[in-house]
Write an enzyme that holds these catalytic residues in place. Structure first.
Site, PDB file in Angstrom:
ATOM      1  N   SER A  41       0.812  -1.204   0.000  1.00 18.09           N
ATOM      2  CA  SER A  41       0.000   0.000   0.000  1.00 18.09           C
ATOM      3  C   SER A  41       0.851   1.261   0.000  1.00 18.09           C
ATOM      4  O   SER A  41       1.848   1.365   0.705  1.00 18.09           O
ATOM      5  CB  SER A  41      -0.907  -0.016   1.228  1.00 18.09           C
ATOM      6  OG  SER A  41      -1.303   1.287   1.549  1.00 18.09           O
ATOM      7  N   LYS A  42       0.399   2.184  -0.814  1.00 18.23           N
ATOM      8  CA  LYS A  42       1.070   3.475  -0.926  1.00 18.23           C
ATOM      9  C   LYS A  42       1.078   4.178   0.445  1.00 18.23           C
ATOM     10  O   LYS A  42       1.990   4.923   0.768  1.00 18.23           O
ATOM     11  CB  LYS A  42       0.301   4.309  -1.961  1.00 18.23           C
ATOM     12  CG  LYS A  42       0.905   5.641  -2.288  1.00 18.23           C
ATOM     13  CD  LYS A  42       1.984   5.534  -3.338  1.00 18.23           C
ATOM     14  CE  LYS A  42       2.670   6.879  -3.518  1.00 18.23           C
ATOM     15  NZ  LYS A  42       4.020   6.798  -3.974  1.00 18.23           N
ATOM     16  N   ARG A  43       0.045   3.894   1.231  1.00 15.44           N
ATOM     17  CA  ARG A  43      -0.073   4.546   2.525  1.00 15.44           C
ATOM     18  C   ARG A  43       1.118   4.252   3.434  1.00 15.44           C
ATOM     19  O   ARG A  43       1.481   5.047   4.281  1.00 15.44           O
ATOM     20  CB  ARG A  43      -1.363   4.087   3.202  1.00 15.44           C
ATOM     21  CG  ARG A  43      -2.307   5.215   3.435  1.00 15.44           C
ATOM     22  CD  ARG A  43      -3.504   4.848   4.262  1.00 15.44           C
ATOM     23  NE  ARG A  43      -3.955   3.480   4.048  1.00 15.44           N
ATOM     24  CZ  ARG A  43      -4.443   2.734   5.029  1.00 15.44           C
ATOM     25  NH1 ARG A  43      -4.491   3.202   6.247  1.00 15.44           N
ATOM     26  NH2 ARG A  43      -4.874   1.525   4.773  1.00 15.44           N
TER      27      ARG A  43
END
Ligand code: GLU
Length: 483
Positions: A253-255
């Site tokens: 995830s980019k998060r």
């Protein structure tokens, strides 16, 4: 059989993440393998989540990845427009058809009313789903209220009993009890469809035969199937792809700062290596083989090779793939790609980049690591004199000081500072003074690089640094060892 048509349908909410890239890749490969059509569709109905510039980024990423689509917003096609907000008017007739048949109903509940009911339900520790309140409004009254301009949404009328199901090409029969399903909004108050409706209508209108997307849609697809049935349409073949995991515990995830496709390109990963690596995240070729170009993937791809279990994104493996691709790269291409990375550490130094590239080519795994590997050529790093101790070379600080004191004046006399001249000079010097080759070469290398591991040895580095800098570094080393 009709022509196979697949689509990649990203929402423009940011960068193309690697899970998305894999979905796009498989949809592309499947279409190409079967002589079909690959489509790009932008799913932007949730305008609050749209990130400015994201659509252009998607076009860019797709081209960079080599995933050329036959139809799409920027290339046109017979089934356009390919941006959902530009198709706004296409959805309403089908929603009205659903209203007519009772498969959908208008809902006039306000945000506040819904929130109150949601709060009450969650306070009881239960999961909120819409209570079909507006389903019970008499049809004539509902019609009147719709025509009077009162705001309303259109909801899917999911049966209260029974099951909804579909067949997935990978997961087989998927079934959910209807009483667990919410009456999703299909058309919002502003007339814009939600994803839940738009994906069904568009996949039908665009004659999509195979839908490939993430398993996060596995549980909603039975509900979409109800819509296909209500509209009398044939549903496409679904292929839900397992998630890409960062490790055993969480999704990529980019998060969490996991790289996007563009991030990897910026870090100096080669697109061929990324594509090859991504292809194998959840798909296994029939033959035991790891290296595939994009056309070779098209040739080898089949749905049988897909795996149901989550794939783990192993960065070390990607780095390995990348280094293998770099090794196979044509030298001139390597030089071109390496030059800006050399510049990052060496800008302003007059240096033979071609020779440096020869020395670096087989040692490069990711281009972004190149500047750190060559920075010592711009600036001698701090090092410990213990570096002069080398068992195999039979040397230590004392022997090294002796060697450097011989090398310094001899090299200063060299009219030509070529690698060959340097080598001859240092070898002769060692022989004349009863030193082994290593006892001369090791200290010179350490003195001019400050490192134990370098691309090339003493003579290559001396040549790259040039006479003046080499002598300066030798002087520094002698002073350091004498201190
Ligand atoms: N717009 C959806 C997404 O970005 C696509 C899902 C689908 O392919 O149907 O996740």
């Amino acid at each position: 059989m009709s022509v196979i048509r697949t689509r990649f349908a990203p929402s423009p909410t940011g960068y193309l993440h690697l899970g998305g890239l894999r979905t796009a890749l498989y949809a592309y490969l499947f279409a190409r393998k079967n002589g079909g059509i690959f489509i790009l569709r932008i799913e932007d109905t949730d305008q609050e989540r749209e990130v400015p510039g994201a659509v252009d980024l998607i076009y860019h990423s797709m081209r960079e990845a080599g995933l050329i689509y036959d139809e799409g917003p920027d290339v046109g096609g017979a089934y356009g427009p390919y941006i959902q907000t530009q198709r706004k008017d296409s959805y309403m007739p089908y929603a009205l058809q659903l209203l007519e048949s009772g498969a959908a109903y208008p809902c006039f509940c306000t945000k506040e009313e819904l929130q109150q009911r949601r709060d009450a339900v969650t306070a009881r520790g239960e999961q909120f789903k819409y209570d079909k309140h507006c389903l019970h409004i008499p049809k004539a009254e509902a019609k009147r209220r719709m025509e009077s301009g009162e705001p309303y949404v259109i909801r899917q009328n999911v049966p209260e009993t029974g099951v909804a199901s579909f067949e997935d090409a990978l997961f087989g029969h998927v079934e959910v009890p209807c009483d667990t399903l919410d009456d999703n909004v299909l058309i919002k108050a502003d007339g814009m469809p939600t994803y839940n409706f738009a994906n069904v209508v568009d996949d039908h209108l665009m004659a999509i035969t195979h839908v490939m997307r993430g398993t996060e849609y596995l549980s909603s697809t039975p509900k979409y199937n109800l819509l296909y049935e209500a509209l009398g349409w044939q549903a496409p073949i679904y292929v839900h792809l397992p998630v890409v995991m960062k490790d055993a515990t969480r999704k990529l995830s980019k998060r969490y700062g996991d790289p996007s496709f563009e991030d990897l390109l910026a870090q100096g990963f080669l697109r061929e290596a990324i594509i090859n690596f991504i292809a194998l995240l959840g798909w296994c070729p029939k033959e035991e083989r790891e290296f595939f170009t994009l056309p070779e993937l098209v040739e080898a791809f089949d749905l049988d090779g897909l795996s149901k279990s989550p794939a783990i994104f192993n960065m070390d493996k990607l780095v390995w793939f990348n280094s293998e691709y770099i090794k196979k790269m044509d030298f001139e291409e390597y030089l071109t790609m390496a030059t800006p990375w050399f510049d990052k550490a060496l800008a302003g130094k007059a240096m033979d980049y071609r020779r440096l590239a020869e020395l670096m080519h087989s040692r490069t795994d990711v281009f972004s690591r190149v500047p750190d590997m060559v920075r010592f050529l711009a600036e001698l790093p701090e090092y410990d004199t213990e570096l002069y101790t080398h068992k195999k070379m039979k040397t230590d600080p004392v022997v090294s000081l002796q060697a450097l004191k011989l090398a310094r004046p001899a090299l200063s006399m060299l009219p030509d500072f070529s690698e060959e001249a340097l080598k001859n000079c240092l070898m002769e010097l060692a022989a004349e003074n009863g030193l082994k080759t290593g006892q001369m070469m090791w200290p010179v290398r350490v003195a001019i690089s400050g490192l134990a591991n370098t691309p090339g040895g003493a003579t290559e580095l001396g040549y790259l640094l040039g006479k003046q800098e080499t002598l300066k570094r030798l002087d520094g080393a002698i002073a350091k060892l004498e201190a």
